[in-house]
Scaffold this motif. Structure first.
Motif, PDB file in Angstrom:
ATOM      1  N   VAL A 276       0.795  -0.861  -0.171  1.00 10.28           N
ATOM      2  CA  VAL A 276      -0.100   0.353  -0.461  1.00 10.28           C
ATOM      3  C   VAL A 276       1.089   1.031   0.158  1.00 10.28           C
ATOM      4  O   VAL A 276       2.242   1.067   0.794  1.00 10.28           O
ATOM      5  CB  VAL A 276      -1.142   0.001   1.126  1.00 10.28           C
ATOM      6  N   LEU A 277       0.753   2.525  -0.925  1.00  6.05           N
ATOM      7  CA  LEU A 277       1.229   3.495  -1.222  1.00  6.05           C
ATOM      8  C   LEU A 277       0.446   4.856   0.108  1.00  6.05           C
ATOM      9  O   LEU A 277      -0.431   4.709   0.006  1.00  6.05           O
ATOM     10  CB  LEU A 277       0.917   4.218  -2.181  1.00  6.05           C
ATOM     11  N   HIS A 278       1.363   4.766   1.085  1.00  2.59           N
ATOM     12  CA  HIS A 278       1.280   6.050   1.452  1.00  2.59           C
ATOM     13  C   HIS A 278       1.551   7.535   0.956  1.00  2.59           C
ATOM     14  O   HIS A 278       3.078   7.537   1.369  1.00  2.59           O
ATOM     15  CB  HIS A 278       1.749   5.687   2.956  1.00  2.59           C
ATOM     16  N   PRO A 279       0.634   8.588   1.734  1.00  2.00           N
ATOM     17  CA  PRO A 279       2.037  10.193   1.088  1.00  2.00           C
ATOM     18  C   PRO A 279       2.415  10.923   2.550  1.00  2.00           C
ATOM     19  O   PRO A 279       2.038  10.296   3.349  1.00  2.00           O
ATOM     20  CB  PRO A 279       0.109  10.874   0.580  1.00  2.00           C
ATOM     21  N   GLU A 280       3.460  10.983   2.519  1.00  2.00           N
ATOM     22  CA  GLU A 280       4.174  11.543   3.270  1.00  2.00           C
ATOM     23  C   GLU A 280       3.940  13.482   2.798  1.00  2.00           C
ATOM     24  O   GLU A 280       4.289  14.177   2.184  1.00  2.00           O
ATOM     25  CB  GLU A 280       5.125  11.029   3.588  1.00  2.00           C
ATOM     26  N   PRO A 281       3.477  14.088   3.391  1.00  2.00           N
ATOM     27  CA  PRO A 281       4.210  15.869   3.426  1.00  2.00           C
ATOM     28  C   PRO A 281       5.192  15.916   3.018  1.00  2.00           C
ATOM     29  O   PRO A 281       6.529  15.248   3.244  1.00  2.00           O
ATOM     30  CB  PRO A 281       3.523  16.396   4.590  1.00  2.00           C
ATOM     31  N   ALA A 282       4.930  16.890   1.739  1.00  2.00           N
ATOM     32  CA  ALA A 282       6.322  17.161   1.005  1.00  2.00           C
ATOM     33  C   ALA A 282       6.667  18.337   0.971  1.00  2.00           C
ATOM     34  O   ALA A 282       7.805  19.031   0.056  1.00  2.00           O
ATOM     35  CB  ALA A 282       7.251  16.458  -0.433  1.00  2.00           C
TER      36      ALA A 282
END
Length: 437
Positions: A276-282
């Protein structure tokens, strides 16, 4: 003699026999038991009881500690999460499919041995060029086959957009572009990770953040325009990034108020062990022609608001009959701007008419084969030039209205022609008082 009479006599005879046998047993005839007698201990001294008691004590202490310092547990803590994304393993289909039309094999190090595998795209032939595609390769480290299968919007022109290492395990994941058939949406990336001979398609935890194109803001549609946000994704340094525009933009048909230099909130995507791909703030990025880091002045782009000042009389407009022009307008003492408005997008001349004697009057005209027509202003702001509704034609050919906002800024509106000989103002950016002419 009856039966009842014989019972006392029988009991006496049995007692006598048992007594006689007891007298025959002497002390020397008695021997110890074969197994030694084990001393009985209290139940609380049993090791099993002690272990069970300790377990109960730990459980009780845990419940007490949770009640004191932890949050209350609910059924949701233990219940399965039905909305959680789940990875689907590919079926072994499509071995006999042909290479997709105009598709190019991708190069990616799927097994982490330093050698890039050649991944071919085999397309399902269903006559409509959509459906399923099979990714087929041979692993360089073992010589074993690896494959994956995915549903795509189009099987034409499949290519690898790039490679990433989203899980940090040293091998590469393949990113394939999948176009979208939805209006305004250009597409989304498909990410494939090698796992035990399968090219497994990863799923995004928040797929709405991982796409490319212009997406309508829910509930923004009006009778004349709607609003949208811009989405983008890209690969940089082996990491998959995506961004969403901070602001939304108004549009009517193909016309939009979006300016170059769009600010994006961005995310870096990480792949977990479940696929599963999870977003991390960039952080902040700015999209101009490409995506770049935000810096001083990012997002401060303002259109050139310099007014077009040159105007002529009704009889001085090239290619326009003065009498026809005066008949089409109700503006007194009409003056026609030399600059033609570019946002009308209609055949023939488009004219901005003001008045030499009434500075509040503004009118937009278009020339048709059968004459000159005045456009009917519709929408949220009037077409006029007053202190709190300033309207002018810019040197670049944009008809602009500015209205005050409570915070001291001014909302810009761009006029655009729509069907039915009408013209509507679309909300654009806000600017400070010092930016107005």
């Amino acid at each position: 003699m009856s039966t009842h009479d014989t019972i006392p006599d029988l009991e006496e005879r049995l007692r006598a026999a048992l007594s006689a046998r007891a007298e025959l047993v002497q002390p020397e005839d008695l021997e110890p038991l074969a197994a030694p007698v084990v001393e009985l201990r209290p139940a609380w001294r049993s090791p099993w009881v002690l272990l069970a008691t300790a377990a109960v004590l730990l459980l009780v202490l845990g419940v007490v500690a949770q009640g004191i310092g932890g949050r209350p547990r609910s059924d949701d803590d233990l219940a399965p999460q039905p909305d959680a994304p789940r990875v689907t393993l590919p079926a072994d289909v499509g071995r006999d499919w042909a290479t997709g039309l105009e598709s190019t094999p991708a190069r990616v190090d799927l097994d982490g041995d330093g050698t890039k595998e050649r991944v071919r795209f085999l397309a399902e032939d269903n006559g409509t060029f959509d459906g399923r595609v099979r990714l087929q390769t041979t692993l360089s480290s073992t010589g074993d086959e690896a494959y994956g299968v995915a549903d795509v919007a189009s099987t034409i022109g499949l290519v690898g957009e790039g490679v990433i290492d989203a899980d940090g395990d040293g091998d590469q994941e393949l990113v394939v572009y999948d176009p979208s058939l939805e209006d305004g949406l250009a597409g989304a990336p498909l990410v494939f990770d090698h796992r035990d001979g399968l090219l497994v398609q990863a799923v995004a935890d928040e797929p709405d953040l991982l796409r490319r194109g212009d997406v309508q803001v829910p509930g923004s549609e009006t009778a004349f325009y709607d609003r949208y946000r811009t989405y983008q994704y890209w690969i940089d340094g082996g990491t998959l990034y995506s961004g969403q525009s901070r602001d939304s933009f108004a549009r009517a048909g193909d016309y939009s108020t979006q300016l170059p230099g769009t600010l994006l909130d961005t995310w870096a995507w990480r792949l977990d062990e479940d696929g599963v791909l999870h977003p991390e703030p960039a952080g902040c990025k700015e999209q101009v022609f490409d995506v770049q880091d935000c810096g001083p002045g990012s997002g401060d782009q303002v259109p050139d608001l310099t007014p077009a000042t040159d105007a002529v009389g009704a009889d001085e407009v090239d290619g326009v009959d003065g009498d026809a022009l005066r008949a089409a307008t109700d503006v007194p003492d009409p003056r026609v701007a030399v600059v033609q408005p570019e946002s009308m997008f209609l055949d023939g001349e488009a004219l901005v008419v003001t008045s030499a004697t009434d500075p509040t009057r503004v009118q937009l005209l278009v020339q048709r084969e059968d004459g000159i027509v005045a456009l009917d202003p519709v929408g949220e702001v009037p077409l006029g030039d007053t202190d709190d509704n300033r309207t002018w034609l810019t040197a670049a050919g944009q008809v602009v209205t500015a209205t005050p906002v409570e915070d001291g800024t001014w909302q810009l509106w761009y006029w655009h022609a729509v069907r039915g000989d009408r013209v509507v103002a679309l909300p654009a950016v806000t600017v400070g008082q010092n930016r107005l002419p």
